[in-house]
Design a protein around this motif. Sequence first.
Motif, mmCIF file in Angstrom:
data_model
loop_
_atom_site.group_PDB
_atom_site.id
_atom_site.type_symbol
_atom_site.label_atom_id
_atom_site.label_comp_id
_atom_site.label_asym_id
_atom_site.label_seq_id
_atom_site.Cartn_x
_atom_site.Cartn_y
_atom_site.Cartn_z
ATOM 1 N N GLU A 33 -7.965 26.564 110.633
ATOM 2 C CA GLU A 33 -7.398 25.727 111.688
ATOM 3 C C GLU A 33 -6.161 24.957 111.214
ATOM 4 N N GLY A 34 -5.605 25.392 110.090
ATOM 5 C CA GLY A 34 -4.524 24.633 109.473
ATOM 6 C C GLY A 34 -3.146 25.256 109.673
ATOM 7 N N GLY A 35 -2.150 24.512 109.258
ATOM 8 C CA GLY A 35 -0.762 24.969 109.322
ATOM 9 C C GLY A 35 0.080 24.199 108.327
ATOM 10 N N ILE A 36 1.340 24.539 108.252
ATOM 11 C CA ILE A 36 2.281 23.899 107.326
ATOM 12 C C ILE A 36 3.507 23.451 108.110
ATOM 13 N N TRP A 37 3.868 22.188 107.924
ATOM 14 C CA TRP A 37 5.016 21.613 108.615
ATOM 15 C C TRP A 37 6.103 21.274 107.597
ATOM 16 N N ALA A 38 7.342 21.665 107.897
ATOM 17 C CA ALA A 38 8.485 21.332 107.042
ATOM 18 C C ALA A 38 9.483 20.524 107.852
ATOM 19 N N SER A 39 9.978 19.446 107.268
ATOM 20 C CA SER A 39 10.832 18.530 108.015
ATOM 21 C C SER A 39 12.314 18.834 107.900
ATOM 22 N N ASN A 40 12.727 19.707 106.960
ATOM 23 C CA ASN A 40 14.141 20.084 106.932
ATOM 24 C C ASN A 40 14.278 21.578 106.702
ATOM 25 N N TYR A 41 15.481 22.076 106.953
ATOM 26 C CA TYR A 41 15.670 23.530 106.969
ATOM 27 C C TYR A 41 15.555 24.155 105.582
ATOM 28 N N GLY A 42 15.859 23.383 104.534
ATOM 29 C CA GLY A 42 15.706 23.922 103.192
ATOM 30 C C GLY A 42 14.256 24.201 102.877
ATOM 31 N N GLU A 43 13.397 23.234 103.183
ATOM 32 C CA GLU A 43 11.962 23.407 102.947
ATOM 33 C C GLU A 43 11.405 24.528 103.821
ATOM 34 N N ALA A 44 11.789 24.520 105.085
ATOM 35 C CA ALA A 44 11.291 25.559 105.994
ATOM 36 C C ALA A 44 11.722 26.940 105.534
ATOM 37 N N GLY A 45 12.999 27.051 105.129
ATOM 38 C CA GLY A 45 13.493 28.333 104.660
ATOM 39 C C GLY A 45 12.802 28.792 103.394
ATOM 40 N N ALA A 46 12.547 27.862 102.479
ATOM 41 C CA ALA A 46 11.874 28.209 101.227
ATOM 42 C C ALA A 46 10.443 28.657 101.477
ATOM 43 N N LEU A 47 9.721 27.943 102.329
ATOM 44 C CA LEU A 47 8.327 28.301 102.613
ATOM 45 C C LEU A 47 8.243 29.619 103.371
ATOM 46 N N GLU A 48 9.242 29.890 104.213
ATOM 47 C CA GLU A 48 9.266 31.168 104.918
ATOM 48 C C GLU A 48 9.582 32.313 103.954
ATOM 49 N N LEU A 49 10.445 32.045 102.959
ATOM 50 C CA LEU A 49 10.842 33.085 102.012
ATOM 51 C C LEU A 49 9.758 33.365 100.977
ATOM 52 N N TYR A 50 9.239 32.308 100.356
ATOM 53 C CA TYR A 50 8.309 32.487 99.240
ATOM 54 C C TYR A 50 6.845 32.412 99.657
ATOM 55 N N GLY A 51 6.583 31.867 100.868
ATOM 56 C CA GLY A 51 5.203 31.651 101.291
ATOM 57 C C GLY A 51 4.332 32.894 101.350
ATOM 58 N N PRO A 52 4.843 34.030 101.881
ATOM 59 C CA PRO A 52 3.985 35.224 101.963
ATOM 60 C C PRO A 52 3.416 35.664 100.626
ATOM 61 N N GLU A 53 4.121 35.398 99.532
ATOM 62 C CA GLU A 53 3.618 35.768 98.213
ATOM 63 C C GLU A 53 2.309 35.049 97.902
ATOM 64 N N TYR A 54 2.125 33.863 98.475
ATOM 65 C CA TYR A 54 0.922 33.072 98.239
ATOM 66 C C TYR A 54 -0.059 33.136 99.406
ATOM 67 N N GLY A 55 0.244 33.953 100.396
ATOM 68 C CA GLY A 55 -0.641 34.054 101.547
ATOM 69 C C GLY A 55 -0.593 32.853 102.469
ATOM 70 N N LEU A 56 0.529 32.131 102.483
ATOM 71 C CA LEU A 56 0.640 30.953 103.342
ATOM 72 C C LEU A 56 0.912 31.361 104.783
ATOM 73 N N PRO A 57 0.477 30.549 105.735
ATOM 74 C CA PRO A 57 0.746 30.849 107.148
ATOM 75 C C PRO A 57 2.211 30.592 107.473
ATOM 76 N N PRO A 58 2.702 31.077 108.611
ATOM 77 C CA PRO A 58 4.101 30.818 108.998
ATOM 78 C C PRO A 58 4.379 29.320 109.063
ATOM 79 N N VAL A 59 5.537 28.936 108.540
ATOM 80 C CA VAL A 59 5.897 27.526 108.522
ATOM 81 C C VAL A 59 6.280 27.070 109.927
ATOM 82 N N ILE A 60 6.012 25.818 110.224
ATOM 83 C CA ILE A 60 6.383 25.198 111.494
ATOM 84 C C ILE A 60 7.450 24.159 111.201
ATOM 85 N N SER A 61 8.523 24.159 111.980
ATOM 86 C CA SER A 61 9.585 23.177 111.793
ATOM 87 C C SER A 61 10.319 22.986 113.112
ATOM 88 N N ALA A 62 10.916 21.797 113.271
ATOM 89 C CA ALA A 62 11.655 21.483 114.499
ATOM 90 C C ALA A 62 13.113 21.192 114.200
#
Length: 512
Positions: free
Chosen positions: A405-434
């Motif tokens: 039931e969880g997710g990941i929130w990133a508050s700036n585009y650098g963090e969001a871009g990094a989590l989107e790029l490297y996250g799949p390697e760790y099995g992380l869910p799609p990042v959420i950002s506004a």
Amino acid sequence: MSDDNTAVPSARRQIFSDRDLWILIALAAAKLVFHLATNGQYGFHRDELQTISDSHHLDWGFVAYPPLTPFFAHVEWLLFGNSLIGFRSFAALAQSIVFVVTGLIARRLGGGRAAILLAAFAVALSPVSLSASSLLMYVTFDFLCFVLLAYFVVRRIESGDARWWITIGAIVGVGMMTKYTMAFFALGLVAGVFLTPLRADLRGKWPWLGLALAVLIFLPNLLWLARHDFITLTFLEFIHARDVRIGRTGGFWIDQIKIAANFATVPFWLAGLWFLFFAEAGRRWRILGWMAVVPFVIFVFAKGRGYYAAPLYPMLIAAGSVQWQHWLDRRSLRMRRVGWAASAALLLCGLVVLRACLPLAAVNSPHWALINELNGDFREEFGWPELTREVARIWNSLAPAERAEGGIWASNYGEAGALELYGPEYGLPPVISAVNSFWLRGPPPVTPKILIVVGSRQQDMGKYCTSFAVAGHAGNDAHVANEETERHPDIYICRDPRKSLDAVWPKLLEFG
């Protein structure tokens, strides 16, 4: 008796025998190899991470910029994957093309080999051009587009062929698909047409066909802007107000020497202005002067940032190199040798900027502290894989039911871009950002009950979460202090958001 099958057309024969052109190409190739060899020193810049993300969601527009740069990033990603050097190869290539075209402008303005090489090397030492050779960003291609525009205008004048307006219109359209400052450069072109004999072309069809082609090329992005309520204009207005507020535009004049053009090239672009506006030999090319002055004045009154004017200098430096040659040609042989040697020595002094503009210094070197202070871009190339690794550690510390039931929130585009790029390697869910175009992609279908929040401040967490706690910290293996480690180093676990993301999404839009 001639053999037509083996005859080489004179134009092609001239190209293959053009020693000056081949010298420029060889030097540009060496420049390209140099950048390819040095561009892998650190890591992706936060701006590049945003571009990578956008390149995976291609569209006719993005909140922060037109679509061409993400398209180039998409092509590079297909060719090279996540190779840092491969990803920056188009940037290095673009500035190598600038090197060649600047030399060609000098030649067509009447310069000999010394003037050609002087112009090309002087522009290559521009801090903006150097940085644009080592980072994939829209400034890279904006710089190239205006240099090409100046070259095509020179070709129009030199050839007397009005059909060059088709090529001019095409590059204006491509420039608008790269960075909207091309609109200001185009105003300089229009002013130059009305203020020079080129206004006679307006009685023919070719300038208007060129204009139509420019609009046609730009039209897909214009329609995208209309469909999205011209969100990019809102973004640019916000960014401009922020830059004025925090003082980024206050150094516009000094930035012309520090950033837009190398301090060592000041005599040459001043000579270029003289050549274009006052020298008899430059009268024919005066439109280039107006193409420089008009956008510059607009940037001054609009309180633009100093680097916006950087694309104006290559044609001025090319003109200045020709003016310098004309002056030396009237002097003795000894004086000419001294003059060209002094020019070379001046450019050698300009080499000092290489350390501050290119990713050359090791983090543990004695020079790093000074270079890091001079160029804040380098520190934003550290820590993104480590940030993702830390988020993955926190994510895996949650119970399986919580992760479901969880997710990941990133508050700036650098963090969001990094989590989107490297996250799949760790099995992380799609990042959420506004932030920027991440917001356009919308909220997740279901609001997570637990969020790992990156990049927020503690005083903001209570607005959105019933309960929260610090679960980790941003850092990097090189121990480089940057925005992530200093402004918002804490990573939180947020439980039970107060409202659904779908309900508050329209109010969450952030620009950065």
